[in-house]
Design an enzyme around this catalytic site. Structure first.
Site, PDB file in Angstrom:
ATOM      1  N   LYS A 297      -2.570  37.675 -36.129  1.00 38.00           N
ATOM      2  CA  LYS A 297      -2.972  38.975 -36.681  1.00 38.00           C
ATOM      3  C   LYS A 297      -4.267  38.819 -37.462  1.00 38.00           C
ATOM      4  O   LYS A 297      -4.458  37.811 -38.164  1.00 38.00           O
ATOM      5  CB  LYS A 297      -1.852  39.500 -37.587  1.00 38.00           C
ATOM      6  CG  LYS A 297      -2.053  40.942 -38.056  1.00 38.00           C
ATOM      7  CD  LYS A 297      -0.872  41.396 -38.919  1.00 38.00           C
ATOM      8  CE  LYS A 297      -1.026  42.840 -39.378  1.00 38.00           C
ATOM      9  NZ  LYS A 297       0.121  43.292 -40.200  1.00 38.00           N
TER      10      LYS A 297
ATOM     11  N   SER B  96       2.064  47.758 -38.889  1.00 37.88           N
ATOM     12  CA  SER B  96       0.656  47.493 -38.696  1.00 37.88           C
ATOM     13  C   SER B  96       0.356  46.345 -37.741  1.00 37.88           C
ATOM     14  O   SER B  96      -0.756  46.250 -37.239  1.00 37.88           O
ATOM     15  CB  SER B  96       0.008  47.185 -40.039  1.00 37.88           C
ATOM     16  OG  SER B  96       0.507  45.975 -40.562  1.00 37.88           O
TER      17      SER B  96
ATOM     18  N   SER C  13       5.969  46.058 -41.094  1.00 40.96           N
ATOM     19  CA  SER C  13       4.831  45.869 -40.194  1.00 40.96           C
ATOM     20  C   SER C  13       5.016  44.831 -39.100  1.00 40.96           C
ATOM     21  O   SER C  13       4.205  44.745 -38.192  1.00 40.96           O
ATOM     22  CB  SER C  13       3.573  45.523 -41.000  1.00 40.96           C
ATOM     23  OG  SER C  13       3.016  46.697 -41.547  1.00 40.96           O
TER      24      SER C  13
END
Lengths: 483, 481, 92
Positions: free
Chosen positions: A78, A153, A177
């Site tokens: 990420k 997210s 997330s």
């Protein structure tokens, strides 16, 4: 058989048996990224050159018989996890060109295990959002339906895993997330106990809630990655000085007699019928295997979203103050005074959702409002922890839906932030209480969109939720995304 | 002008003498080339986290003990949020509600109108926080340059109650704090280098008032003198405003050393809403009773303890205080007495000769060219008549100029006294032989000529023998005749 | 939430908004605060002691200085000059 659709442990076997080389494996993924990611938009940065170099190094380790569980395994990271020499943007214009001068601790650990990093995945800007549509660069789509969001997210990581654009990925979870995008994309995502994994090098959103964790094809793969990234870190004073077990150790053990809490508030109004039915069906399956379902209650759940947003935004408003365009990040062309320069840099560099959180956080902390908002939210945090503790006195794990709905359309909800916040109701309490939780697919709706269920464990008991998720996964027939 | 009562509280920032910074492992030493003592943590890179320094916490607690504080056995760190280019994270890690130390008491002594006075100043709290960086103003290019070397140097902030009533009291208090922190070994208190800095909160009120007046805060005073001058000016300025029926504005002011005036700092556009909240990256610090006992046990001898010891050793109170009130002097004294155990004698030479040279500016305590042991040796030589008292001063002058061993200096300058009795007898023999008439007078009962004979011998025996020995030998010889 | 409040909060956060943006932000904030206000009905107080993680003095980092970072790595993402970060002139 497409090699990219394999589980980590199957790849391990092929690598160790020299049925495939680390380079061939990396290339298979890079080619797939090349073919597919144009429409999926899961990666912000693809690091092909670095991947080749890493694959070479991994191959040497394999050839010497020194491979660890992750040696040569292609992973995606990420884009809020700092990678030395590789851009780390947090999907924000603010950090569009930011190249960290150091590695996050998890990267040090993964690099030491000779993984092959394929690239950095998209996300909601600074991890604020549940759709990956607040990304300034790649608004990732859902591999099951490109007209829908992948969740967020960590939407880029979840979509990349789901579409086999990486073997597995790291995400971060502040209020859901990891779990919610895993649920939306039909894969497995694990949020570890707070303090299990070092946060050093994870660009902070809400420090008391953030935790890095894996998103993978199944719970077993999640456990393998968690094994590699866990443990006390000198650089993170909130990481726990406690032994790290082998998280795969309970896999395959019987779940008979396990007590599974079903807190009624998580199945109430606001949860889509499809979702509720799928999770209830999973509960019934556990019961059929000898587990005991226990009805219970979490009265404070109705305050959880507010408490979460107040705490998270308060911390975020402070954490994001360092972005002033002076030391790194977007520096406005306009502004002759310090004040003007930083106001312009921040206003140009941050997107709307980030700005809203900064306003909310400042509101919660400002003099005259602190006690009513931040102080009360912190008190609620303690209350919610106590309610979890009382559930765990009677039960071993808790089963809930991961999200109230399946993935929604890319244009829905975005215009109504308040409605978006409410959608986090199922996940935020886990972060508030610092607990570990795993989301795994438990069904599909009539349109074929995946539905996820969450299994929440006691502090430090990731092994049990991995065990329970794995047990379910072994009999659940997954429908892979067709992309 | 009507009389006003000044009400003054101080906030003193002291940098702690740790090896590393408070939240990272960069060196905490003073100075360094620009931005060479920085890492991702203290330069506020995204993703970095603070790791708190044990010694910094320990030193803060030590300071608390030195200032008579109680210690919170559960202490919390907080973030103080504000934007300034010397603060890379845009928040300072500090402490708000549960600081390390609370409720201290510091006695001060000072003189007012020639009268000696004492007073107790209450300490509200001492908390641990991080220092900010430095800005260098480049007027030529119209920019400021930020150097983060100082970012993260551990600081304690000592906050007093508004117990201080005058510039004299404030100065005495800061001097006392400086002394206590130096004795505790936690801060070098070099105001000129900024390791000790002082903010003054000051308001004035009429004797009949029941509430404090509006206060002004004077920031960053960096000498004892400036503290006194700033306070006196501020009392004058606020008094004048009230006399004219105007109001004192609550604001932050800066002291202009050249003009001796305080000036309003251009009020920053933002409100001072620091939005403090508990620092989520640092876990709260707990102390056991054993922890606190151990820290207390590590506290070195404090000034009042040294004073007692000196008085016990026979020093006068005045002398003892002069020595104790400068830690570096006191340490020198102790080292000298260790080498030559005659505290009174060492003290006399120290106060008399050494302080004189220091006050003349010939040497400074920070850079003495000789050691305490060498100093002690000189005092001992004078006491045992290896040099005359007068010549000892001359030897000391040379030590101040060039440094070196007193015995070698005395030898080189021909001032060393050998007390060689063989030589004395020889000289006396010679002198008596050359002055038969005088000898006859003496033996005849005229004792007055002894002085003359003594003088003759002394002239011949200069640098060989002390007058005392000459006198003894001469008397012996004359009696035997 | 009124415009004045939003303006104040934006100053605290060093954000500048156009008038239209400010109005939109006020609307958004109003609906967000509505959710936040749900916690007003419950009467509880935060107790910092309950959050104690039992970290004692002995568990803290030992005071050892280590090498700092190369200056160029510290400055590489910044506008810099003379080994410093360049800031518009700050007047006190």
């Amino acid at each position: 058989m497409d090699i990219t659709s394999l589980k980590i442990r199957d790849m391990r076997e092929m690598l160790d048996k020299k049925e495939v080389s680390a380079k061939e494996l990396a290339d298979a993924y890079l080619e797939r990224i090349n073919n597919v990611d144009g429409k999926l938009e899961s990666y912000i940065t693809v690091t092909a050159d670095e991947a080749h170099a890493a694959a070479e190094k991994a191959q040497q380790a394999i050839d010497k018989g020194e491979a660890s569980a992750l040696t040569g395994i292609p992973l995606a990271i990420k884009d809020n996890i700092c990678t030395d020499g590789v851009k780390t943007t947090c999907a924000s214009k603010m950090l569009e060109d930011f190249v960290p001068p150091y590695n996050a601790t998890v990267m040090e650990k993964l690099n030491a295990a000779d993984i092959v990093m394929l690239g950095k995945t998209s996300m909601d800007e600074f991890a604020m959002g549940g759709s990956t549509q607040t990304s300034a660069f790649k608004k990732t789509k859902n591999p099951y339906d490109l007209g829908r969001v992948p969740g967020g997210s960590s939407g880029g990581s979840a979509a990349a895993v789901s579409a086999s654009l990486c073997a597995a990925a790291l995400g971060s979870d502040t209020g859901g997330s990891i779990r919610q995008p895993a649920s939306f994309c039909g894969v497995t995502g694990l949020k570890p106990t707070y303090g299990r994994v070092s946060r050093y090098g994870l660009v902070a959103f809400a420090s008391s809630l953030d935790q890095i964790g894996p998103i993978a094809k199944d719970a077993h793969d999640c456990a393998i990655i968690l094994n590699a990234i866990s443990g006390y870190d000198y650089h993170d004073g909130t990481s726990a000085k406690r032994d790290v077990p082998d998280f795969t150790e309970k896999i395959g053990q019987s779940i008979s007699g396990m007590k599974i809490a079903i807190p009624k508030e998580f199945y109430a109004e606001g949860i889509d019928a499809d979702v509720r039915e799928a999770v209830e069906k999973a509960a019934k399956w556990y019961e059929s295997q000898g587990a005991v379902l226990v009805d219970c209650s979490m009265p404070s759940l109705k305050y959880a979203v507010a408490a979460y947003y107040l705490i998270a935004s308060a911390e975020a408003s402070s954490n994001l103050s360092r972005y002033d365009g002076i030391k790194y990040g977007h520096r406005s062309e306009k502004g002759d005074s310090y004040n003007d320069l930083i106001c312009n840099s921040r206003s140009e560099g941050f997107g709307d959702e980030v700005k809203r959180r900064i306003l909310l956080g400042n509101y919660a902390l400002s003099s005259g409002y602190y006690d009513a908002y931040y102080g009360k939210a912190m008190a609620l945090k303690q209350r919610i922890r106590e309610e979890y503790e009382s559930i765990f006195q009677k039960c071993d794990i808790i089963l809930t839906p991961t999200a109230p709905t399946v993935a929604y359309g890319v244009n829905e909800n975005i215009s109504d932030p308040a409605k978006m916040y409410q959608a986090d109701i199922c996940t935020v309490t886990v972060n508030i209480a610092s607990l570990p939780a795993i989301s795994t697919p438990c069904g599909y709706d009539s349109k074929g969109m995946p539905i996820g269920m969450s299994i929440i464990g006691r502090h430090w008991d990731e092994a049990s939720i991995i065990q329970a998720a794995d047990a379910y996964e072994k009999q659940f027939e997954r429908v892979p995304a067709k992309i | 002008m009507s009389a006003y009562i000044p009400v003054i509280g101080l906030e003193i920032h002291a940098e702690l003498l740790t090896k590393s910074k408070v939240f990272c492992t960069c060196s905490a030493e003073f100075g360094g080339d620009k931005n060479t003592r920085c890492c991702p943590v203290c330069s506020g890179m995204p993703g970095t986290l603070p790791i708190i320094n044990q010694t910094a916490v320990e030193y803060a607690v030590k300071a608390g003990f030195a200032l008579g504080c109680g210690i919170n056995k559960f202490s919390v760190f907080d973030r103080k949020n504000y934007f300034y280019p010397d603060l890379p994270k845009a928040y300072q890690i500090s402490q708000l509600n549960l600081p390390l130390c609370i409720n201290g008491l510091v006695p001060i002594e000072y003189e007012e109108n020639g009268e000696k006075k004492t007073k107790n100043i209450r300490i509200n709290r001492i908390h641990l926080e991080e220092d900010a960086g430095k800005l260098i103003h480049d007027d030529l290019n119209g920019v400021s340059l930020a150097d983060y070397n100082r970012c993260g140097i551990p600081l304690i902030e000592i906050v007093t109650e508004p117990d201080i009533g005058s510039a004299e009291e404030a100065k005495a208090f800061v001097e006392k704090i400086s002394l206590l922190l130096q004795y505790a070994g936690v801060c070098d208190c070099k105001m000129e280098q900024g390791s000790l800095r002082c903010d003054v909160n000051i308001s004035i009120m009429k004797p009949t008032d029941t509430e404090f007046g509006t206060r002004a805060e004077i920031k960053n005073l960096n000498s004892i003198k400036a503290i006194g001058r700033a306070i006196d000016f501020e009392i004058y300025r606020q008094g004048k405003l009230l006399d004219m029926g105007k109001r004192v504005v609550q604001e932050t002011r800066r002291f202009d050393d050249n003009r001796g005036e305080t000036k309003s700092m251009r009020s920053k556009e933002d409100a001072h809403d620091y939005r403090y909240f508990p620092e989520p990256d640092i876990l709260q610090v707990n102390f056991t009773d054993e922890d606190l006992d151990a820290i207390r046990a590590k506290l070195p001898e404090m000034p009042y303890e040294r004073l007692e010891r000196y008085l016990k050793n026979g020093l006068s109170e005045t002398d003892a205080k002069i020595i104790v009130n400068q830690k570096i002097l006191s340490d020198f004294f102790d080292a000298a007495v260790k080498a030559y155990n005659n505290p009174k004698s060492v003290c006399n030479f120290l106060i008399g000769e050494m302080m004189r040279r220091i006050n003349l500016g010939e040497v400074s305590l920070e850079n003495l060219p000789f050691t305490a042991e060498q100093f002690a040796k000189l005092v001992e030589m004078a006491d045992t008549d290896k040099v005359s008292k007068n010549d000892a001063k001359s030897v000391f002058r040379t030590m101040c100029e060039k440094g070196g061993d007193p015995e070698e200096i005395a030898k080189a300058e021909g001032l060393l006294i050998s007390n060689d009795t063989g030589k004395v007898a020889e000289v006396i023999e010679k002198v008596l032989a050359a002055n038969e008439k005088a000898v006859a007078q003496y033996t005849g009962g005229d004792q007055k000529v002894f002085g003359f004979l003594m003088g003759q011998c002394t002239k011949e025996l200069k640098g060989v023998c002390t007058p005392k020995v000459i006198k003894e030998e001469l008397e012996k010889k004359l009696k035997s005749l | 939430m009124d415009l004045e409040m939003v303006r104040y909060l934006s100053q605290l956060g060093k954000l500048s908004f156009t008038d239209d943006e400010l109005k939109k932000a006020a609307e958004d904030m109003t609906s967000i605060i509505e959710i936040m206000d749900t916690i007003k009905e419950i009467d509880i107080v935060y107790d910092p002691l309950k959050d104690n993680h039992n970290v004692y003095l002995g568990g803290l980092r030992k005071d050892e200085a280590m090498d700092s970072f190369p200056t160029e790595k510290i400055l590489k993402n910044a506008v810099n000059s003379e080994n410093c970060f360049v800031v518009p002139k700050v007047v006190e």
